[in-house]
Design an enzyme around this catalytic site. Structure first.
Site, PDB file in Angstrom:
ATOM      1  N   ASP A  69      85.223  87.340 116.943  1.00  0.00           N
ATOM      2  CA  ASP A  69      85.610  86.423 118.020  1.00  0.00           C
ATOM      3  C   ASP A  69      86.393  85.218 117.529  1.00  0.00           C
ATOM      4  O   ASP A  69      86.881  84.423 118.336  1.00  0.00           O
ATOM      5  CB  ASP A  69      84.347  85.942 118.754  1.00  0.00           C
ATOM      6  N   HIS A 114      76.965  86.148 111.955  1.00  0.00           N
ATOM      7  CA  HIS A 114      76.682  87.462 112.555  1.00  0.00           C
ATOM      8  C   HIS A 114      75.290  87.918 112.132  1.00  0.00           C
ATOM      9  O   HIS A 114      74.857  87.635 111.018  1.00  0.00           O
ATOM     10  CB  HIS A 114      77.717  88.488 112.074  1.00  0.00           C
ATOM     11  N   HIS A 155      77.450  85.958 122.225  1.00  0.00           N
ATOM     12  CA  HIS A 155      77.892  87.364 122.085  1.00  0.00           C
ATOM     13  C   HIS A 155      79.370  87.440 122.481  1.00  0.00           C
ATOM     14  O   HIS A 155      80.199  86.770 121.864  1.00  0.00           O
ATOM     15  CB  HIS A 155      76.969  88.258 122.938  1.00  0.00           C
TER      16      HIS A 155
HETATM   17  C1  SDX Z   1      79.517  89.206 118.626  1.00  0.00           C
HETATM   18  O1  SDX Z   1      75.691  91.913 117.254  1.00  0.00           O
HETATM   19  C2  SDX Z   1      76.930  92.270 117.293  1.00  0.00           C
HETATM   20  O2  SDX Z   1      77.348  93.250 116.714  1.00  0.00           O
HETATM   21  C3  SDX Z   1      77.831  91.376 118.120  1.00  0.00           C
HETATM   22  C4  SDX Z   1      79.312  91.624 118.035  1.00  0.00           C
HETATM   23  C5  SDX Z   1      79.706  92.950 118.675  1.00  0.00           C
HETATM   24  O3  SDX Z   1      80.773  93.481 118.313  1.00  0.00           O
HETATM   25  O4  SDX Z   1      78.999  93.395 119.599  1.00  0.00           O
HETATM   26  O5  SDX Z   1      79.709  91.617 116.693  1.00  0.00           O
HETATM   27  C6  SDX Z   1      80.098  90.571 118.775  1.00  0.00           C
HETATM   28  O6  SDX Z   1      78.737  88.813 119.442  1.00  0.00           O
HETATM   29  C7  SDX Z   1      79.870  88.400 117.401  1.00  0.00           C
HETATM   30  C8  SDX Z   1      79.106  87.055 117.337  1.00  0.00           C
HETATM   31  C9  SDX Z   1      79.771  86.074 118.282  1.00  0.00           C
HETATM   32  N1  SDX Z   1      78.969  84.839 118.376  1.00  0.00           N
HETATM   33  C10 SDX Z   1      79.373  83.691 117.845  1.00  0.00           C
HETATM   34  O7  SDX Z   1      80.376  83.578 117.149  1.00  0.00           O
HETATM   35  C11 SDX Z   1      78.486  82.508 118.178  1.00  0.00           C
HETATM   36  C12 SDX Z   1      78.215  81.703 116.922  1.00  0.00           C
HETATM   37  N2  SDX Z   1      77.384  82.522 116.034  1.00  0.00           N
HETATM   38  C13 SDX Z   1      75.968  82.321 116.089  1.00  0.00           C
HETATM   39  O8  SDX Z   1      75.385  81.783 117.185  1.00  0.00           O
HETATM   40  C14 SDX Z   1      75.172  83.330 115.278  1.00  0.00           C
HETATM   41  O9  SDX Z   1      75.782  83.474 114.082  1.00  0.00           O
HETATM   42  C15 SDX Z   1      74.923  84.691 115.906  1.00  0.00           C
HETATM   43  C16 SDX Z   1      74.384  84.582 117.282  1.00  0.00           C
HETATM   44  C17 SDX Z   1      76.178  85.483 115.932  1.00  0.00           C
HETATM   45  C18 SDX Z   1      73.904  85.416 115.035  1.00  0.00           C
HETATM   46  O10 SDX Z   1      72.774  84.672 115.077  1.00  0.00           O
HETATM   47  P1  SDX Z   1      71.435  85.076 114.281  1.00  0.00           P
HETATM   48  O11 SDX Z   1      71.653  86.260 113.426  1.00  0.00           O
HETATM   49  O12 SDX Z   1      70.327  85.132 115.265  1.00  0.00           O
HETATM   50  O13 SDX Z   1      71.262  83.902 113.286  1.00  0.00           O
HETATM   51  P2  SDX Z   1      70.434  82.606 113.612  1.00  0.00           P
HETATM   52  O14 SDX Z   1      70.855  82.072 114.955  1.00  0.00           O
HETATM   53  O15 SDX Z   1      69.000  82.904 113.370  1.00  0.00           O
HETATM   54  O16 SDX Z   1      70.975  81.614 112.472  1.00  0.00           O
HETATM   55  C19 SDX Z   1      70.489  81.745 111.146  1.00  0.00           C
HETATM   56  C20 SDX Z   1      70.860  80.437 110.501  1.00  0.00           C
HETATM   57  C21 SDX Z   1      70.420  79.225 111.319  1.00  0.00           C
HETATM   58  O17 SDX Z   1      70.253  78.163 110.384  1.00  0.00           O
HETATM   59  P3  SDX Z   1      68.737  77.726 109.967  1.00  0.00           P
HETATM   60  O18 SDX Z   1      68.022  77.301 111.230  1.00  0.00           O
HETATM   61  O19 SDX Z   1      68.112  78.965 109.336  1.00  0.00           O
HETATM   62  O20 SDX Z   1      68.952  76.607 108.991  1.00  0.00           O
HETATM   63  O21 SDX Z   1      72.294  80.329 110.408  1.00  0.00           O
HETATM   64  C22 SDX Z   1      72.734  79.235 111.207  1.00  0.00           C
HETATM   65  C23 SDX Z   1      71.603  78.897 112.166  1.00  0.00           C
HETATM   66  O22 SDX Z   1      71.671  77.539 112.528  1.00  0.00           O
HETATM   67  N3  SDX Z   1      73.906  79.700 111.955  1.00  0.00           N
HETATM   68  C24 SDX Z   1      74.946  78.944 112.248  1.00  0.00           C
HETATM   69  C25 SDX Z   1      75.834  79.791 112.928  1.00  0.00           C
HETATM   70  N4  SDX Z   1      75.316  81.009 113.029  1.00  0.00           N
HETATM   71  C26 SDX Z   1      74.101  80.949 112.438  1.00  0.00           C
HETATM   72  N5  SDX Z   1      75.212  77.649 112.005  1.00  0.00           N
HETATM   73  C27 SDX Z   1      76.383  77.192 112.447  1.00  0.00           C
HETATM   74  N6  SDX Z   1      77.306  77.936 113.109  1.00  0.00           N
HETATM   75  C28 SDX Z   1      77.056  79.245 113.362  1.00  0.00           C
HETATM   76  N7  SDX Z   1      77.972  79.964 114.009  1.00  0.00           N
END
Ligand code: SDX
Length: 443
Positions: A364, A308, A269
């Site tokens: 981010d 996201h 996050h």
């Molecule tokens: C913020 O929610 C908000 O609005 C948050 C925010 C705000 O203003 O409050 O926007 C701020 O928190 C932005 C996000 C910051 N986080 C990151 O950048 C961390 C990296 N991102 C991820 O961990 C992920 O994308 C999340 C946590 C942001 C979202 O995760 P989800 O929606 O739960 O998606 P998931 O973990 O279920 O992933 C779905 C698929 C998976 O692959 P499969 O298992 O289906 O094959 O997408 C892949 C994941 O492995 N995936 C990624 C990835 N994000 C998702 N693979 C590689 N790198 C990534 N960053």
């Protein structure tokens, strides 16, 4: 007009049910409870770990269209607010629901400024942290500690008390953040300078040294203001959910905000801005990008600052930050990591894995590069996210308090543990077998 219902047949019994479809294209999970096999049956529940498809509330604050990359605060597009407004005005909009006229804006600005000081005991409290404590951990503790200074905040159903706590916390967050930073640097605290703007005062409390009066660079002051506008709210993100869930048991808002800070701290996050810059520094050169992307696609690691839950298109905030970086670099000098970030984005957005997973840069990905160029240490990046998000948290909390549909948040579960079993005396117990479930690992 097609009737707004969902016809459901329970094939276990052959019974048919009509479930109302309400505005927002939702059905009430509670309507599933009538679907039973026998009269003693609990009824159907919906199962949605991490609430990926569950609305927890009705809200008027922020609108996001994840497929179109749209973000609006109270209906105003983020692009217009970032270009024409300032953070304090946007905080007023988010909290009150409308843009202020001049009189209300000036009153709001003054009402925030008179709350920038914190009780002197906060300094003593801050001294208890190790010299190298993470500033987000310190902020978590000091925001919670405010709860002990303002017992009047417990009267959460009193509108004037809610308004006062909102002004207090928006006013004090920059001071708590700056005190945490100065503690890590072993520098004396700098008191608020109410002659300066909201972000100018923060820069002064962070960076003032022996000069009589700190003069913020106007370009950096404005850049920080735009960053704060972009981070002010984001509907039901993890930390807003924490604010609402903790708020649902009706403690004071400082206790709720401490929970929200804790949720924001996580690298998935608000901690992602720190994790993303560490990742870019680890990459070190554009020639190392393919190796990193291979590890990401093999599931070894995440591309921090990408992806996201809601945006399945480019995060509009990231677009604004990417363009704004150049203006900041004119003052600070170019942060070479921007070249790695831009090349990483270019390669990723052409790669099947990222295209198929709809992974784009989020807020981010570029914010850390700007913060680093402005001279902030990486550990301060999530703190710089928490300061502006305070207005969003307080608006979400107040909306929850006023919402007659809300009650204490207490989800159900699906029990998958042991059936009933009876106590056995110590001497008669067999050696624990190598069990698979988490319980044995937790021991
Ligand atoms: C913020 O929610 C908000 O609005 C948050 C925010 C705000 O203003 O409050 O926007 C701020 O928190 C932005 C996000 C910051 N986080 C990151 O950048 C961390 C990296 N991102 C991820 O961990 C992920 O994308 C999340 C946590 C942001 C979202 O995760 P989800 O929606 O739960 O998606 P998931 O973990 O279920 O992933 C779905 C698929 C998976 O692959 P499969 O298992 O289906 O094959 O997408 C892949 C994941 O492995 N995936 C990624 C990835 N994000 C998702 N693979 C590689 N790198 C990534 N960053």
């Amino acid at each position: 007009m097609a009737n707004n219902t969902l016809s459901v047949t329970d094939n276990r019994t052959g019974k048919k049910y009509e479930l109302p479809i309400e505005e927002g294209d939702v059905i009430r999970a509670a309507d599933l409870r009538q679907i039973k096999v026998g009269k003693d049956d609990f009824g159907l529940m919906s199962y949605d770990p991490a609430f990926t498809n569950t609305a927890s509330c009705r809200s008027r604050i922020t609108f996001i269209d994840g497929d179109k990359g749209i973000l609006r605060y109270r209906g105003y597009p983020i692009e217009e607010l970032a270009e024409k407004s300032n953070y304090l005005e946007v905080a007023y909009l988010i909290v009150k629901g409308e843009l202020p006229d001049r009189e209300h804006y000036e009153r709001w600005e003054n009402n925030i400024k008179i709350h920038t000081m914190v009780h002197e005991n906060i300094k003593k409290f801050m001294e208890g942290y190790r010299y190298d404590a993470h500033p987000m951990g310190m902020l978590l503790g000091t925001v919670g500690a405010l709860s002990t200074f303002y017992p009047d905040a417990n009267d959460i159903h009193d509108l004037e008390s809610r308004r006062l706590q909102t002004r207090r916390l928006i006013g004090k967050m920059p001071t708590l953040a700056a005190f945490a930073y100065r503690h890590t640097k072993g520098l004396p605290y700098v008191y608020p300078d109410n002659d300066l703007s909201y972000t100018g005062n923060l820069l002064s409390m962070l960076f003032k040294m022996t000069e009589l009066k700190y003069k913020p660079d106007p370009v950096l002051e404005r850049a920080l203001d735009v960053l704060f506008i972009l981070h002010a709210d984001h509907e039901q993100n993890c930390s807003a959910n924490a604010m609402r869930a903790v708020g649902s048991s009706q403690p004071d808002p400082y206790a709720c905000a401490a929970a929200a800070v804790a949720a924001l701290y996580g690298p998935l996050h608000g901690g992602a801005n720190e994790a993303a810059i560490r990742m870019l520094m680890e990459i070190g050169s554009v020639s190392n990008i393919p190796a990193l992307l291979r590890k990401v696609k093999e599931g070894e690691r995440r591309l921090m600052g990408f992806g996201h839950r809601v945006y399945k298109n480019y995060d509009p905030r990231a677009k604004i930050l990417k363009e704004m970086a150049a203006q900041v670099f004119e003052v600070t000098g170019r942060n070479p990591l921007i070249d790695i970030a831009i090349e990483l984005e270019r390669i990723a957005l052409q790669d099947e894995y990222f295209i198929s997973h709809k992974l784009y840069p989020n807020v981010d990905f570029y914010s850390g590069i700007i913060y680093q160029a402005m001279g902030f240490p990486m550990t301060m990046f999530p703190v710089l996210f928490a300061i502006p998000r305070t207005s969003g948290w307080m608006a979400q909390w107040a909306e929850m308090v006023r919402d007659s549909e809300q009650k204490i948040a207490r989800p159900r579960q699906i029990y998958v543990g042991e059936p009933i079993r009876h106590y056995s005396e110590l001497a008669s117990r067999p050696k624990p077998t190598q069990r698979e479930d988490a319980v044995s690992e937790a021991i």
